[in-house]
Design an enzyme around this catalytic site. Structure first.
Site, PDB file in Angstrom:
ATOM      1  N   GLY A  98       0.855  -1.189   0.000  1.00 26.04           N
ATOM      2  CA  GLY A  98       0.000   0.000   0.000  1.00 26.04           C
ATOM      3  C   GLY A  98       0.885   1.231   0.000  1.00 26.04           C
ATOM      4  O   GLY A  98       1.983   1.227  -0.547  1.00 26.04           O
ATOM      5  N   ARG A  99       0.396   2.291   0.676  1.00 27.62           N
ATOM      6  CA  ARG A  99       1.158   3.552   0.703  1.00 27.62           C
ATOM      7  C   ARG A  99       2.527   3.353   1.347  1.00 27.62           C
ATOM      8  O   ARG A  99       3.560   3.738   0.786  1.00 27.62           O
ATOM      9  CB  ARG A  99       0.361   4.609   1.491  1.00 27.62           C
ATOM     10  CG  ARG A  99      -0.898   5.088   0.788  1.00 27.62           C
ATOM     11  CD  ARG A  99      -1.684   6.016   1.683  1.00 27.62           C
ATOM     12  NE  ARG A  99      -2.276   5.285   2.783  1.00 27.62           N
ATOM     13  CZ  ARG A  99      -3.587   4.970   2.864  1.00 27.62           C
ATOM     14  NH1 ARG A  99      -4.409   5.369   1.926  1.00 27.62           N
ATOM     15  NH2 ARG A  99      -4.049   4.295   3.891  1.00 27.62           N
ATOM     16  N   SER A 129       0.478  -9.105  -2.308  1.00 31.30           N
ATOM     17  CA  SER A 129      -0.675  -8.215  -2.223  1.00 31.30           C
ATOM     18  C   SER A 129      -1.931  -9.063  -2.369  1.00 31.30           C
ATOM     19  O   SER A 129      -1.917 -10.087  -3.050  1.00 31.30           O
ATOM     20  CB  SER A 129      -0.584  -7.195  -3.357  1.00 31.30           C
ATOM     21  OG  SER A 129      -1.606  -6.256  -3.227  1.00 31.30           O
ATOM     22  N   ARG A 130      -3.001  -8.633  -1.721  1.00 33.34           N
ATOM     23  CA  ARG A 130      -4.242  -9.409  -1.751  1.00 33.34           C
ATOM     24  C   ARG A 130      -4.989  -9.188  -3.057  1.00 33.34           C
ATOM     25  O   ARG A 130      -5.550 -10.097  -3.641  1.00 33.34           O
ATOM     26  CB  ARG A 130      -5.088  -8.956  -0.558  1.00 33.34           C
ATOM     27  CG  ARG A 130      -6.203  -9.836  -0.141  1.00 33.34           C
ATOM     28  CD  ARG A 130      -6.867  -9.222   1.047  1.00 33.34           C
ATOM     29  NE  ARG A 130      -6.971  -7.758   0.910  1.00 33.34           N
ATOM     30  CZ  ARG A 130      -7.736  -6.991   1.657  1.00 33.34           C
ATOM     31  NH1 ARG A 130      -8.442  -7.520   2.618  1.00 33.34           N
ATOM     32  NH2 ARG A 130      -7.784  -5.689   1.459  1.00 33.34           N
ATOM     33  N   THR A 131      -4.985  -7.939  -3.510  1.00 30.45           N
ATOM     34  CA  THR A 131      -5.739  -7.601  -4.719  1.00 30.45           C
ATOM     35  C   THR A 131      -4.786  -7.012  -5.763  1.00 30.45           C
ATOM     36  O   THR A 131      -3.621  -6.766  -5.468  1.00 30.45           O
ATOM     37  CB  THR A 131      -6.801  -6.530  -4.411  1.00 30.45           C
ATOM     38  OG1 THR A 131      -6.109  -5.367  -3.956  1.00 30.45           O
ATOM     39  CG2 THR A 131      -7.787  -6.985  -3.352  1.00 30.45           C
ATOM     40  N   ARG A 144       0.922  -3.482  12.798  1.00 25.09           N
ATOM     41  CA  ARG A 144       0.251  -3.607  14.084  1.00 25.09           C
ATOM     42  C   ARG A 144       0.766  -4.882  14.744  1.00 25.09           C
ATOM     43  O   ARG A 144       0.980  -5.897  14.067  1.00 25.09           O
ATOM     44  CB  ARG A 144      -1.277  -3.713  13.916  1.00 25.09           C
ATOM     45  CG  ARG A 144      -1.979  -2.407  13.610  1.00 25.09           C
ATOM     46  CD  ARG A 144      -2.050  -1.457  14.803  1.00 25.09           C
ATOM     47  NE  ARG A 144      -2.747  -0.227  14.501  1.00 25.09           N
ATOM     48  CZ  ARG A 144      -2.187   0.911  14.085  1.00 25.09           C
ATOM     49  NH1 ARG A 144      -0.875   0.979  13.937  1.00 25.09           N
ATOM     50  NH2 ARG A 144      -2.913   1.978  13.842  1.00 25.09           N
ATOM     51  N   GLU A 189       0.476  -2.973  24.206  1.00 26.41           N
ATOM     52  CA  GLU A 189       1.372  -1.817  24.308  1.00 26.41           C
ATOM     53  C   GLU A 189       1.047  -1.020  25.565  1.00 26.41           C
ATOM     54  O   GLU A 189      -0.133  -0.712  25.780  1.00 26.41           O
ATOM     55  CB  GLU A 189       1.232  -0.944  23.052  1.00 26.41           C
ATOM     56  CG  GLU A 189       1.673  -1.687  21.792  1.00 26.41           C
ATOM     57  CD  GLU A 189       1.585  -0.856  20.511  1.00 26.41           C
ATOM     58  OE1 GLU A 189       1.173   0.321  20.581  1.00 26.41           O
ATOM     59  OE2 GLU A 189       1.923  -1.389  19.447  1.00 26.41           O
ATOM     60  N   HIS A 209       6.260   2.255  19.254  1.00 27.90           N
ATOM     61  CA  HIS A 209       5.194   2.712  18.350  1.00 27.90           C
ATOM     62  C   HIS A 209       5.400   4.183  17.943  1.00 27.90           C
ATOM     63  O   HIS A 209       4.506   5.015  18.103  1.00 27.90           O
ATOM     64  CB  HIS A 209       3.814   2.520  19.005  1.00 27.90           C
ATOM     65  CG  HIS A 209       2.689   2.462  18.007  1.00 27.90           C
ATOM     66  ND1 HIS A 209       1.557   1.712  18.183  1.00 27.90           N
ATOM     67  CD2 HIS A 209       2.521   3.082  16.807  1.00 27.90           C
ATOM     68  CE1 HIS A 209       0.750   1.862  17.155  1.00 27.90           C
ATOM     69  NE2 HIS A 209       1.313   2.704  16.303  1.00 27.90           N
ATOM     70  N   ILE A 210       6.586   4.435  17.402  1.00 26.78           N
ATOM     71  CA  ILE A 210       6.913   5.816  17.002  1.00 26.78           C
ATOM     72  C   ILE A 210       7.066   5.957  15.494  1.00 26.78           C
ATOM     73  O   ILE A 210       7.459   7.020  15.012  1.00 26.78           O
ATOM     74  CB  ILE A 210       8.233   6.306  17.645  1.00 26.78           C
ATOM     75  CG1 ILE A 210       9.369   5.321  17.360  1.00 26.78           C
ATOM     76  CG2 ILE A 210       8.049   6.549  19.138  1.00 26.78           C
ATOM     77  CD1 ILE A 210      10.751   5.867  17.648  1.00 26.78           C
TER      78      ILE A 210
HETATM   79  P1  NAP Z   1      -2.681   0.994   2.961  1.00 24.65           P
HETATM   80  O1  NAP Z   1      -2.238   1.972   1.934  1.00 24.65           O
HETATM   81  O2  NAP Z   1      -4.115   0.686   3.115  1.00 24.65           O
HETATM   82  O3  NAP Z   1      -1.848  -0.345   2.741  1.00 24.65           O
HETATM   83  C1  NAP Z   1      -2.168  -1.583   3.316  1.00 24.65           C
HETATM   84  C2  NAP Z   1      -1.900  -2.617   2.245  1.00 24.65           C
HETATM   85  O4  NAP Z   1      -2.020  -3.917   2.784  1.00 24.65           O
HETATM   86  C3  NAP Z   1      -2.887  -2.514   1.088  1.00 24.65           C
HETATM   87  O5  NAP Z   1      -2.151  -2.344  -0.095  1.00 24.65           O
HETATM   88  C4  NAP Z   1      -3.599  -3.863   1.097  1.00 24.65           C
HETATM   89  O6  NAP Z   1      -3.792  -4.268  -0.224  1.00 24.65           O
HETATM   90  C5  NAP Z   1      -2.567  -4.747   1.757  1.00 24.65           C
HETATM   91  N1  NAP Z   1      -3.135  -5.958   2.351  1.00 24.65           N
HETATM   92  C6  NAP Z   1      -4.195  -6.063   3.168  1.00 24.65           C
HETATM   93  N2  NAP Z   1      -4.375  -7.345   3.536  1.00 24.65           N
HETATM   94  C7  NAP Z   1      -3.390  -8.061   2.934  1.00 24.65           C
HETATM   95  C8  NAP Z   1      -3.023  -9.419   2.923  1.00 24.65           C
HETATM   96  N3  NAP Z   1      -3.709 -10.341   3.595  1.00 24.65           N
HETATM   97  N4  NAP Z   1      -1.927  -9.786   2.202  1.00 24.65           N
HETATM   98  C9  NAP Z   1      -1.227  -8.879   1.507  1.00 24.65           C
HETATM   99  N5  NAP Z   1      -1.523  -7.557   1.460  1.00 24.65           N
HETATM  100  C10 NAP Z   1      -2.596  -7.163   2.174  1.00 24.65           C
HETATM  101  O7  NAP Z   1      -2.196   1.468   4.410  1.00 24.65           O
HETATM  102  P2  NAP Z   1      -0.842   2.225   4.810  1.00 24.65           P
HETATM  103  O8  NAP Z   1      -1.100   3.684   4.881  1.00 24.65           O
HETATM  104  O9  NAP Z   1       0.279   1.706   3.974  1.00 24.65           O
HETATM  105  O10 NAP Z   1      -0.718   1.717   6.324  1.00 24.65           O
HETATM  106  C11 NAP Z   1      -0.570   0.327   6.604  1.00 24.65           C
HETATM  107  C12 NAP Z   1      -0.714   0.095   8.095  1.00 24.65           C
HETATM  108  O11 NAP Z   1       0.446   0.610   8.756  1.00 24.65           O
HETATM  109  C13 NAP Z   1      -1.876   0.835   8.771  1.00 24.65           C
HETATM  110  O12 NAP Z   1      -3.094   0.136   8.627  1.00 24.65           O
HETATM  111  C14 NAP Z   1      -1.427   0.912  10.223  1.00 24.65           C
HETATM  112  O13 NAP Z   1      -1.897  -0.203  10.925  1.00 24.65           O
HETATM  113  C15 NAP Z   1       0.110   0.836  10.125  1.00 24.65           C
HETATM  114  N6  NAP Z   1       0.753   2.097  10.558  1.00 24.65           N
HETATM  115  C16 NAP Z   1       1.560   2.059  11.651  1.00 24.65           C
HETATM  116  C17 NAP Z   1       2.200   3.213  12.074  1.00 24.65           C
HETATM  117  C18 NAP Z   1       3.122   3.194  13.265  1.00 24.65           C
HETATM  118  O14 NAP Z   1       3.320   4.232  13.891  1.00 24.65           O
HETATM  119  N7  NAP Z   1       3.731   2.069  13.590  1.00 24.65           N
HETATM  120  C19 NAP Z   1       1.992   4.432  11.391  1.00 24.65           C
HETATM  121  C20 NAP Z   1       1.162   4.424  10.270  1.00 24.65           C
HETATM  122  C21 NAP Z   1       0.543   3.253   9.854  1.00 24.65           C
HETATM  123  P3  NAP Z   1      -5.227  -4.695  -0.759  1.00 24.65           P
HETATM  124  O15 NAP Z   1      -6.239  -3.766  -0.147  1.00 24.65           O
HETATM  125  O16 NAP Z   1      -5.075  -4.598  -2.215  1.00 24.65           O
HETATM  126  O17 NAP Z   1      -5.377  -6.061  -0.279  1.00 24.65           O
END
Ligand code: NAP
Length: 328
Positions: free
Chosen positions: A149-150, A170-172, A234, A263, A281-282
């Protein structure tokens, strides 16, 4: 109702227009349930479960639950949908900060920076040793990105210059994924193949019922011997008991973790293992990202309450609910 605490700039933005009640970092659940009654907006974060109990405590005035984060696994979307409560998150603003920390942790685990620092601080460094604390380089290694994803895509961009082979799962299939694959020279593989071939596996999926314990005992057994696991997504995406076993037996060389099942991870055996790099978690938190996070989360509150289009709405159906027009 601000469930915990906002940076001052955020308090000013909301305080100009609304009456604010702000909790503090340790606000207890009972107190929150009492104080949320009658709120029009709730600003939550990943540590605040927004469930039926909290939504009922707020009552029918509540129109928006704005999450101060990208992930919104703390929010029960079904319960929000039933009540017509709009949920917002903050996509994009944490992407670069989180990806930079994922790369930092990957390098720290690869070069054993935590262990090395502890040796120096404890006065246990006996002098330069050509065989001491040998690490491994990203150059020429295989890096597997789970979830393109992002943040996963930004990680791929940032580590290009180290020259690894890059795999992803990737799932999709989305156009952004295909474009990133082509632009960054990534190879798409299934999860089993990814873990079997990767020297470094970095997790970037959102936490859902499907991804909870995605990395479990069975998957860890398929990892390449001596691989490193990096988790900035997470904590619950990984089965921590299984991870501790894999790190203890040496099946995994190291882990680098910013997130934990609980946490803070008080008493976790992970804290005792030398081959684990830890951060609290930073990943998303820099001065710049938090400023943008605050602006985006709170602008969404202002926009939803004004009946305007808002950024980061994760359940657009709720916008059409009678509650949003004051008809409930
Ligand atoms: P995002 O753009 O929605 O990316 C998540 C990706 O995961 C999507 O491309 C999704 O693809 C893929 N995905 C979901 N289920 C999957 C599976 N079973 N197998 C393979 N790929 C899968 O979200 P993001 O902005 O990158 O953020 C991702 C996560 O990082 C957040 O949800 C949050 O929990 C975590 N995060 C943590 C912190 C921190 O401080 N540690 C900060 C920011 C974010 P599809 O939808 O195509 O399946």
């Amino acid at each position: 109702m601000i469930a915990r605490r906002l940076p001052a700039a955020g308090r000013d933005l909301l305080g100009e227009r609304f009456e604010l009640d702000e909790g503090e970092l340790g606000l207890d659940r009972e107190e929150l349930l009492r104080r949320v009654r009658g709120a029009a907006a709730l600003v939550a974060d990943p540590t605040v479960p927004v469930d039926a109990e909290l939504l009922d405590a707020a009552g029918p005035t509540l129109r928006i639950a704005a999450n101060f984060a990208v992930g919104y696994d703390n929010i029960d979307l079904d319960e929000c949908r039933k009540r017509g409560v709009v949920v917002t998150n903050t996509p994009d603003v944490l992407t670069n900060a989180t990806a930079e920390l994922a790369v930092t942790l990957m390098l720290a685990a690869a070069r054993r920076v935590g262990e090395a620092e502890r040796v120096v601080r404890a006065g246990r460094w006996a002098g330069w040793d050509p065989a001491g604390l040998l690490g491994r380089e990203l150059s020429g290694a295989t890096v597997g990105i789970v979830g393109l994803g992002r943040i996963g895509t930004r990680v791929a961009e940032l580590i290009q210059c180290f020259g690894p082979e890059l795999l992803y799962t990737s799932r999709t299939t989305r156009s952004e994924t295909i474009w990133a694959e082509w632009r960054l020279g990534l190879e798409r593989v299934g999860l089993d193949e990814l873990v079997a071939r990767s020297d470094f596996v970095t997790l970037h999926v959102q936490l859902t019922l499907e991804t909870r314990h995605l990395v479990d005992e069975e998957l860890l057994a398929r990892f390449k011997a001596g691989a490193v696991l990096v988790n900035t997504s997470r904590g619950e995406v990984v089965d921590e008991d299984a991870l501790v076993s894999a790190l203890t037996t040496g099946a995994l060389r190291a882990a680098a973790l910013d997130v934990f099942a609980r946490e803070p991870p008080v008493g976790s055996p992970l804290l005792e293992l030398p081959n684990v790099v830890l951060s609290p978690h930073i990943a998303g938190m820099t001065a710049d990202s938090v400023r943008e996070l605050t602006r985006q989360a709170l602008t969404s509150v202002v926009d939803v309450l004004a009946g305007r289009a808002a950024v980061g709405v994760v359940n657009p159906d709720a916008l059409a609910h009678p509650r949003q027009r004051g008809q409930e």
